[in-house]
Design a protein around this motif. Structure first.
Motif, PDB file in Angstrom:
ATOM      1  N   GLN A  39       0.941  -1.425  -0.031  1.00 45.01           N
ATOM      2  CA  GLN A  39       0.336   0.026  -0.040  1.00 45.01           C
ATOM      3  C   GLN A  39       0.830   1.673  -0.525  1.00 45.01           C
ATOM      4  OE1 GLN A  39      -2.260  -0.181   3.503  1.00 45.01           O
ATOM      5  NE2 GLN A  39      -3.822  -2.193   2.697  1.00 45.01           N
ATOM      6  N   GLN A  40       1.933   1.127   0.320  1.00 49.57           N
ATOM      7  CA  GLN A  40       2.633   2.560   0.714  1.00 49.57           C
ATOM      8  C   GLN A  40       3.246   2.565  -0.664  1.00 49.57           C
ATOM      9  OE1 GLN A  40       3.602   4.392   3.062  1.00 49.57           O
ATOM     10  NE2 GLN A  40       4.198   6.257   2.069  1.00 49.57           N
ATOM     11  N   GLN A  43       1.187   4.626  -2.547  1.00 46.26           N
ATOM     12  CA  GLN A  43       1.080   5.668  -2.346  1.00 46.26           C
ATOM     13  C   GLN A  43       2.362   6.590  -3.000  1.00 46.26           C
ATOM     14  OE1 GLN A  43      -1.365   6.933  -1.570  1.00 46.26           O
ATOM     15  NE2 GLN A  43      -0.851   9.009  -1.994  1.00 46.26           N
ATOM     16  N   ASN A  47       2.058   9.623  -5.809  1.00 50.02           N
ATOM     17  CA  ASN A  47       2.731  10.781  -4.431  1.00 50.02           C
ATOM     18  C   ASN A  47       4.045  11.367  -5.883  1.00 50.02           C
ATOM     19  OD1 ASN A  47       1.291  11.106  -2.360  1.00 50.02           O
ATOM     20  ND2 ASN A  47       3.207   9.652  -1.142  1.00 50.02           N
TER      21      ASN A  47
END
Length: 304
Positions: A39-40, A43, A47
């Motif tokens: 999930q990171q 993201q 970003n």
């Protein structure tokens, strides 16, 4: 004195349950699962794309930042973490949406025009293709390790049910062994032994075998793109062209082109020059009106 040092040192040791530990670029937590890291990673990709998009650079420079800045940074996490292939497909769709925006091409344009090596080859790489190649490379590195303890206990790389690295290694390996049985096949009008010979599977070293399998995986991905292009009635018309000359655009040529030229070349190649959605007025030679084209077409269909 020694007991006091041990007691003080024990206070500095933090367990995995209290704080995550990083080793060789991989984070470990109490659950020993990669769900949070995946999930990171998603993201971080979003970003990174947003940061590139917010810059005042032209579209081709944003593509360069993506190709040589963001993608190399996320390839190692994609390799070491257990990322399902469905998640990678979502990541590629996100990346592709920004690529189409920076190239000023329609959103309905197929990914074949961006990552394929057909009639027009752009200097862009597919995230899905690089993901598969990295997993196959890791699978062969563990399996063909000189240390027997590693090769005998090679872990199973989990990538979901749609695609697995173990099966992806077996198919190219069988194809390469079949090539050894068939032997070298001369192509074209050149004489024997004039074409460049590829290393055979039986005589190749471990690193050469790994490279051969990765190239075979890339060839399978390109074959899948060509098969998909056949099903496209409009964007796949280039398959029916006779005497077609393939064009490969390098980064040097991309720097010298204007943004409008790049967009025009892609649209013209895949028959996407007409885009009614971006026209604010209806063509005057058809009808004189101030309504949007979609409203005119809707009214004409409803009246008829």
């Amino acid at each position: 004195m020694a007991m006091e040092v041990i007691i003080r040192a024990s206070k500095w040791v933090v367990g995995v349950s209290e704080q995550s530990v990083k080793s060789l670029g991989k984070w470990y937590n109490a659950s020993f699962k990669d769900k949070e890291q995946v999930q990171q990673l998603r993201q971080d990709i979003v970003n990174g794309l947003d940061n590139i998009n917010k810059t005042l650079l032209p579209g081709k420079l944003k593509l360069w930042c993506l190709q040589f800045g963001l993608l190399p940074r996320i390839m190692w996490p994609l390799t070491i973490y257990e990322v399902p292939i469905t998640t990678v497909e979502k990541m590629e769709r996100t990346v592709t949406s920004y690529v189409k925006k920076w190239l000023s091409v329609p959103r309905c344009l197929s990914n074949i025009s961006l990552y394929g090596k057909g009639v027009l080859e752009l200097p862009l790489t597919s995230l899905m293709e690089e993901y598969k190649c990295s997993k196959v490379r890791l699978q062969m590195t563990l399996k063909d390790s000189r240390a027997q303890t590693i090769s005998n206990a090679a872990p199973l790389l989990l990538t979901g049910w749609k695609w697995t690295p173990s099966e992806a290694v077996q198919q190219p390996t069988s194809a390469l062994r079949h090539k050894d049985i068939v032997g070298h096949v001369q192509q074209g009008r050149g004489g024997f032994s004039l074409a460049a010979r590829e290393p055979t599977w039986c005589k190749a070293s471990t690193s050469e075998r790994r490279k051969l399998v990765v190239e075979e995986v890339r060839r399978e991905e390109e074959t899948a793109r060509s098969a998909k292009a056949v099903s496209l009635a409009k964007q796949g018309q280039w398959l029916q062209w006779e005497g077609m000359e393939r064009r490969k655009i390098s980064w040097k040529e991309l720097w010298e082109m204007e943004a409008s030229n790049i967009s025009f070349i892609i649209r013209a190649t895949y028959d996407m020059l007409v885009d009614i959605g971006q026209k604010r007025i209806f063509p005057p030679e058809i009808a004189s009106t101030n309504l949007r084209p979609d409203l005119v077409l809707f009214l004409s269909l409803s009246i008829s």
